[in-house]
Write a protein that holds these residues in place. Sequence first.
Motif, PDB file in Angstrom:
ATOM      1  N   ARG A  71       0.936  -1.243   0.024  1.00  0.00           N
ATOM      2  CA  ARG A  71       0.165  -0.007  -0.104  1.00  0.00           C
ATOM      3  C   ARG A  71       0.929   1.201  -0.127  1.00  0.00           C
ATOM      4  O   ARG A  71       1.630   1.450   0.959  1.00  0.00           O
ATOM      5  CB  ARG A  71      -0.933  -0.091   1.103  1.00  0.00           C
ATOM      6  CG  ARG A  71      -1.837   1.288   1.288  1.00  0.00           C
ATOM      7  CD  ARG A  71      -2.769   1.197   0.014  1.00  0.00           C
ATOM      8  NE  ARG A  71      -3.925   2.226   0.429  1.00  0.00           N
ATOM      9  CZ  ARG A  71      -3.729   3.588  -0.100  1.00  0.00           C
ATOM     10  NH1 ARG A  71      -2.851   3.932  -1.147  1.00  0.00           N
ATOM     11  NH2 ARG A  71      -4.801   4.332   0.073  1.00  0.00           N
ATOM     12  N   LEU A 129      -6.410  -2.905   5.622  1.00  0.00           N
ATOM     13  CA  LEU A 129      -6.680  -3.677   4.365  1.00  0.00           C
ATOM     14  C   LEU A 129      -7.313  -4.887   4.588  1.00  0.00           C
ATOM     15  O   LEU A 129      -8.368  -5.484   3.933  1.00  0.00           O
ATOM     16  CB  LEU A 129      -5.344  -3.818   3.813  1.00  0.00           C
ATOM     17  CG  LEU A 129      -4.424  -2.973   3.253  1.00  0.00           C
ATOM     18  CD1 LEU A 129      -3.165  -3.046   2.742  1.00  0.00           C
ATOM     19  CD2 LEU A 129      -5.274  -2.184   2.031  1.00  0.00           C
ATOM     20  N   GLY A 145     -11.065  -4.596   5.132  1.00  0.00           N
ATOM     21  CA  GLY A 145     -11.782  -4.185   3.968  1.00  0.00           C
ATOM     22  C   GLY A 145     -12.243  -2.281   3.993  1.00  0.00           C
ATOM     23  O   GLY A 145     -13.006  -2.012   3.258  1.00  0.00           O
ATOM     24  N   ASP A 163      -9.693  -0.368   3.039  1.00  0.00           N
ATOM     25  CA  ASP A 163      -8.737   0.492   2.351  1.00  0.00           C
ATOM     26  C   ASP A 163      -8.591  -0.833   1.246  1.00  0.00           C
ATOM     27  O   ASP A 163      -8.882  -1.909   1.470  1.00  0.00           O
ATOM     28  CB  ASP A 163      -7.421   0.572   3.254  1.00  0.00           C
ATOM     29  CG  ASP A 163      -6.494   1.465   2.438  1.00  0.00           C
ATOM     30  OD1 ASP A 163      -6.863   2.094   1.445  1.00  0.00           O
ATOM     31  OD2 ASP A 163      -5.430   1.818   2.880  1.00  0.00           O
ATOM     32  N   THR A 164      -7.961  -0.174   0.169  1.00  0.00           N
ATOM     33  CA  THR A 164      -7.663  -1.025  -1.102  1.00  0.00           C
ATOM     34  C   THR A 164      -6.030  -0.989  -1.165  1.00  0.00           C
ATOM     35  O   THR A 164      -5.422   0.036  -1.300  1.00  0.00           O
ATOM     36  CB  THR A 164      -8.250  -0.335  -2.241  1.00  0.00           C
ATOM     37  OG1 THR A 164      -9.680  -0.114  -2.156  1.00  0.00           O
ATOM     38  CG2 THR A 164      -8.305  -1.292  -3.508  1.00  0.00           C
ATOM     39  N   THR A 180      -2.587  -1.147  -3.064  1.00  0.00           N
ATOM     40  CA  THR A 180      -1.900  -0.889  -4.370  1.00  0.00           C
ATOM     41  C   THR A 180      -1.475  -1.992  -5.107  1.00  0.00           C
ATOM     42  O   THR A 180      -1.396  -1.817  -6.206  1.00  0.00           O
ATOM     43  CB  THR A 180      -0.814  -0.011  -3.980  1.00  0.00           C
ATOM     44  OG1 THR A 180      -0.931   1.152  -3.021  1.00  0.00           O
ATOM     45  CG2 THR A 180      -0.088   0.645  -5.175  1.00  0.00           C
ATOM     46  N   THR A 208      -2.781  -9.270  -2.963  1.00  0.00           N
ATOM     47  CA  THR A 208      -4.109  -9.909  -2.705  1.00  0.00           C
ATOM     48  C   THR A 208      -4.240 -10.398  -1.179  1.00  0.00           C
ATOM     49  O   THR A 208      -3.418 -10.734  -0.434  1.00  0.00           O
ATOM     50  CB  THR A 208      -4.235 -11.319  -3.498  1.00  0.00           C
ATOM     51  OG1 THR A 208      -3.273 -12.157  -3.113  1.00  0.00           O
ATOM     52  CG2 THR A 208      -4.298 -10.856  -5.073  1.00  0.00           C
ATOM     53  N   SER A 224      -9.929  -8.012  -2.094  1.00  0.00           N
ATOM     54  CA  SER A 224      -9.827  -6.925  -2.874  1.00  0.00           C
ATOM     55  C   SER A 224     -10.919  -6.902  -4.157  1.00  0.00           C
ATOM     56  O   SER A 224     -11.072  -5.802  -5.122  1.00  0.00           O
ATOM     57  CB  SER A 224      -8.390  -6.656  -3.424  1.00  0.00           C
ATOM     58  OG  SER A 224      -7.852  -8.100  -3.175  1.00  0.00           O
ATOM     59  N   ASP A 228     -17.323  -6.175  -4.896  1.00  0.00           N
ATOM     60  CA  ASP A 228     -18.005  -4.801  -5.227  1.00  0.00           C
ATOM     61  C   ASP A 228     -18.368  -4.579  -3.770  1.00  0.00           C
ATOM     62  O   ASP A 228     -18.157  -4.641  -2.951  1.00  0.00           O
ATOM     63  CB  ASP A 228     -19.019  -5.192  -6.432  1.00  0.00           C
ATOM     64  CG  ASP A 228     -19.952  -6.249  -5.772  1.00  0.00           C
ATOM     65  OD1 ASP A 228     -20.123  -6.308  -4.476  1.00  0.00           O
ATOM     66  OD2 ASP A 228     -20.955  -6.632  -6.512  1.00  0.00           O
ATOM     67  N   ARG A 229     -18.857  -3.084  -3.877  1.00  0.00           N
ATOM     68  CA  ARG A 229     -19.355  -2.472  -2.759  1.00  0.00           C
ATOM     69  C   ARG A 229     -20.337  -3.359  -1.705  1.00  0.00           C
ATOM     70  O   ARG A 229     -20.052  -3.070  -0.671  1.00  0.00           O
ATOM     71  CB  ARG A 229     -20.072  -1.001  -3.135  1.00  0.00           C
ATOM     72  CG  ARG A 229     -19.075  -0.039  -3.474  1.00  0.00           C
ATOM     73  CD  ARG A 229     -20.195   1.173  -4.114  1.00  0.00           C
ATOM     74  NE  ARG A 229     -20.915   1.535  -3.142  1.00  0.00           N
ATOM     75  CZ  ARG A 229     -21.141   2.816  -2.420  1.00  0.00           C
ATOM     76  NH1 ARG A 229     -20.254   3.562  -3.168  1.00  0.00           N
ATOM     77  NH2 ARG A 229     -21.937   3.141  -1.606  1.00  0.00           N
ATOM     78  N   LEU A 240     -18.504  -5.848  -0.369  1.00  0.00           N
ATOM     79  CA  LEU A 240     -17.516  -5.609   0.817  1.00  0.00           C
ATOM     80  C   LEU A 240     -18.328  -5.081   2.089  1.00  0.00           C
ATOM     81  O   LEU A 240     -17.685  -5.434   3.140  1.00  0.00           O
ATOM     82  CB  LEU A 240     -16.753  -4.273   0.286  1.00  0.00           C
ATOM     83  CG  LEU A 240     -15.267  -4.101   0.675  1.00  0.00           C
ATOM     84  CD1 LEU A 240     -14.804  -5.110   0.772  1.00  0.00           C
ATOM     85  CD2 LEU A 240     -14.817  -2.926  -0.117  1.00  0.00           C
TER      86      LEU A 240
END
Length: 232
Positions: free
Chosen positions: A14, A55, A58, A60-61, A63, A66, A75, A78-79, A82
């Motif tokens: 990240r 992370l 869930g 934060d996403t 960089t 996995t 990762s 979808d919304r 999540l």
Amino acid sequence: MSAPPLVRVRGLSRTYAVGDVRVAALEDVSLDVGEGRFVAVTGASGSGKSTLLNLLGGLDTPTAGTIEVDGVPVSGMDREALARYRRSVAGMIFQSFNLVPARTALENVELPLVFAGVERAERRRRAAALLEQVGLDRRSGHRPAELSGGEQQRVAVARALANGPRLLLADEPTGNLDSATSREIVGLLAGLNRDRGLTVVMVTHEEALVREFAHEVVRLRDGRVAAAEGRP
Ligand code: ADP
Ligand code: MG
């Protein structure tokens, strides 16, 4: 053959961009967390502990890299998936408790059940049972300001467990507590791990606090895994 880990992290990075500067908060971290384990993540301030936990939760996403929980890539969600993941797979607690000030202990524990669509009477019943499990049934009508720090963190634990998560993520849960109360809270998490098989990942900069309870200690330095040791 041994069971697949509940949490599988591979090559996780990240990077934050601050003006022209890129900060590598987490760099190429790989680790497994087996179901039913109590894993402590330690390291100095700024070593990437909260980044890793956010992370995993869930929030934060990454960089790069996995995270899979129970074989499902977090990762890639979808919304909606999540939101479901945060509501009922990975419960989180924080240093600052994050309770709703105007609500009672019971109502705070009820909130995730409201979002999960549980009807009122069942919600009340479950929230009361959860408060009892964390030893706070006699404080259910108190607002956060009327509770000690340790009691507030117990409410936060009960709230995190409301929808029956398999994973509890705790970011410096004892950071605002004195040493005796810190031990009580770690003991509570260890009890949930031992008695209910709840998988726990707890971040702390105080390694001594978790030594006797953790099955594994993962030490971060500058965003990387510097050392990992464990026992069966
Ligand atoms: P820890 O929890 O171990 O104290 P963090 O994961 O909070 O460490 O931070 C790791 C590094 O990433 C630090 O250098 C921190 O300054 C940086 N960092 C964290 N969050 C952000 C952000 N939102 N923007 C920029 N840099 C950040
Ligand atoms: Mg932190």
